[in-house]
Design a protein around this motif. Sequence first.
Motif, PDB file in Angstrom:
ATOM      1  N   ALA A  89      25.889  -8.251  23.764  1.00 54.91           N
ATOM      2  CA  ALA A  89      24.697  -8.205  24.567  1.00 54.91           C
ATOM      3  C   ALA A  89      24.441  -9.782  24.949  1.00 54.91           C
ATOM      4  O   ALA A  89      24.097 -10.056  26.084  1.00 54.91           O
ATOM      5  CB  ALA A  89      23.388  -7.443  23.964  1.00 54.91           C
ATOM      6  N   LEU A  92      26.855 -11.331  27.274  1.00 53.94           N
ATOM      7  CA  LEU A  92      26.721 -10.838  28.507  1.00 53.94           C
ATOM      8  C   LEU A  92      25.517 -11.434  29.391  1.00 53.94           C
ATOM      9  O   LEU A  92      25.460 -11.685  30.430  1.00 53.94           O
ATOM     10  CB  LEU A  92      26.629  -9.306  28.707  1.00 53.94           C
ATOM     11  N   ALA A  93      24.402 -11.259  28.574  1.00 55.18           N
ATOM     12  CA  ALA A  93      23.389 -12.201  29.103  1.00 55.18           C
ATOM     13  C   ALA A  93      23.551 -13.534  29.419  1.00 55.18           C
ATOM     14  O   ALA A  93      23.074 -14.001  30.375  1.00 55.18           O
ATOM     15  CB  ALA A  93      22.056 -12.023  28.230  1.00 55.18           C
ATOM     16  N   ARG A  98      24.755  -8.025  33.901  1.00 50.15           N
ATOM     17  CA  ARG A  98      23.954  -6.837  33.523  1.00 50.15           C
ATOM     18  C   ARG A  98      24.449  -5.615  33.220  1.00 50.15           C
ATOM     19  O   ARG A  98      24.274  -4.917  31.985  1.00 50.15           O
ATOM     20  CB  ARG A  98      22.912  -6.474  34.683  1.00 50.15           C
ATOM     21  N   ARG A  99      25.592  -5.387  33.683  1.00 45.32           N
ATOM     22  CA  ARG A  99      26.394  -4.024  33.344  1.00 45.32           C
ATOM     23  C   ARG A  99      27.787  -4.156  33.434  1.00 45.32           C
ATOM     24  O   ARG A  99      28.215  -4.980  34.341  1.00 45.32           O
ATOM     25  CB  ARG A  99      25.986  -2.772  34.317  1.00 45.32           C
ATOM     26  N   VAL A 100      28.625  -3.597  32.597  1.00 45.17           N
ATOM     27  CA  VAL A 100      29.891  -3.494  32.706  1.00 45.17           C
ATOM     28  C   VAL A 100      30.652  -2.260  32.725  1.00 45.17           C
ATOM     29  O   VAL A 100      30.061  -1.211  32.772  1.00 45.17           O
ATOM     30  CB  VAL A 100      30.455  -4.267  31.345  1.00 45.17           C
ATOM     31  N   ALA A 232      25.200  -1.515  21.332  1.00 50.87           N
ATOM     32  CA  ALA A 232      25.249  -2.644  22.330  1.00 50.87           C
ATOM     33  C   ALA A 232      26.128  -2.364  23.339  1.00 50.87           C
ATOM     34  O   ALA A 232      25.659  -2.501  24.586  1.00 50.87           O
ATOM     35  CB  ALA A 232      25.234  -3.749  21.533  1.00 50.87           C
ATOM     36  N   ALA A 233      27.236  -2.100  23.230  1.00 50.80           N
ATOM     37  CA  ALA A 233      28.493  -1.722  24.058  1.00 50.80           C
ATOM     38  C   ALA A 233      27.969  -0.605  25.062  1.00 50.80           C
ATOM     39  O   ALA A 233      27.925  -0.592  26.422  1.00 50.80           O
ATOM     40  CB  ALA A 233      29.687  -1.408  23.537  1.00 50.80           C
ATOM     41  N   ASP A 235      25.009   0.368  25.823  1.00 47.93           N
ATOM     42  CA  ASP A 235      23.715  -0.016  26.529  1.00 47.93           C
ATOM     43  C   ASP A 235      24.055  -0.737  27.514  1.00 47.93           C
ATOM     44  O   ASP A 235      23.455  -0.839  28.600  1.00 47.93           O
ATOM     45  CB  ASP A 235      22.791  -0.567  25.524  1.00 47.93           C
ATOM     46  N   ALA A 236      25.204  -1.624  27.586  1.00 48.25           N
ATOM     47  CA  ALA A 236      25.633  -2.260  28.416  1.00 48.25           C
ATOM     48  C   ALA A 236      26.378  -1.741  29.779  1.00 48.25           C
ATOM     49  O   ALA A 236      26.889  -2.225  30.826  1.00 48.25           O
ATOM     50  CB  ALA A 236      26.658  -3.604  28.000  1.00 48.25           C
TER      51      ALA A 236
END
Length: 318
Positions: A89, A92-93, A98-100, A232-233, A235-236
């Motif tokens: 997370a 990525l931030a 935001r999204r993968v 976390a994955a 959620d992304a």
Amino acid sequence: MTDQGAHVPVLLDRVVELLAPALSEDEGRVVVDATLGLGGHAEALLRRSSTAHLVGLDRDREALARATERLAPFGDRFTGVHAVYDRIADVLAGLGIRRVHGVLFDLGVSSLQLDEAGRGFAYSQDAPLDMRMDQSTGITAAEVLNTYAAADLTRILRRYGEERFASRIAAAVVRERRRAPFDTSARLVELIRDTIPAPARRTGGNPAKRTFQALRIEVNGELDTLERALPAAVDALAVGGRIVVLSYHSLEDRIVKQLFAARTTSSAPPGLPVELPEHRPELRLLTRSEPPTSDEIAANPRAQSARLRAVERIREAA
């Protein structure tokens, strides 16, 4: 197999097959290889999609450097990051993502770590008892053996190695380290062989296997890391995005199975006449604990213990 050419990624074709539908040729598609290793899976995914961007994480600086060199032909479609995968997370931030659309976890020890004797992962070679995936930080396996109380050694051998003779081995380690601290693997392997009863040594492969697994998991905090990284994955993940996980022992696989089961099951209370949208599953299963084929094992013996699970996000979280 220290060179990239000899490295054989586990279940390569199946991993690409499962992730490819999420990596359309639309611009802005992002896939995360959370355990980059030598970059074999990453290279195949980048070849499969001509537009997707791949973010590769690895805690092992040497592996990251080799993979970065391997993936240089893809230019700015690849971003390598030195990080443990539970920081997905934050990574990525930091990249403004935001999204993968795809995430791969290939758990366990990489070929680089197994084959370089100085890393201390392999019980078949005498080497310093290090076992850190990131050699720049953290406690070594030797420090665990030389400083943990017998009760703590017993706990990690039993929990992480599922070792029946955990208390015997722990007592022997504590006794022997008074004579001289442990520093290399051969002495530990010999102690385990002498400690485990002869009938038990005749089955199940090298008797040191379970102890080495337990020490490696303790040194690298692998199970705790996985328990943080998987949610976390998820959620992304964008709707339609997919996660593929390769695990290599029952402890890892159990964590993956439980999280995927929870997220692919309705949370509606029993007996509710109408399922409200917020109770619908976030994910759907693409495959349950899928083993390698006999052909895969023949081509790559290290795939033998692998189990593959995959899911797809079907709705946003409530």
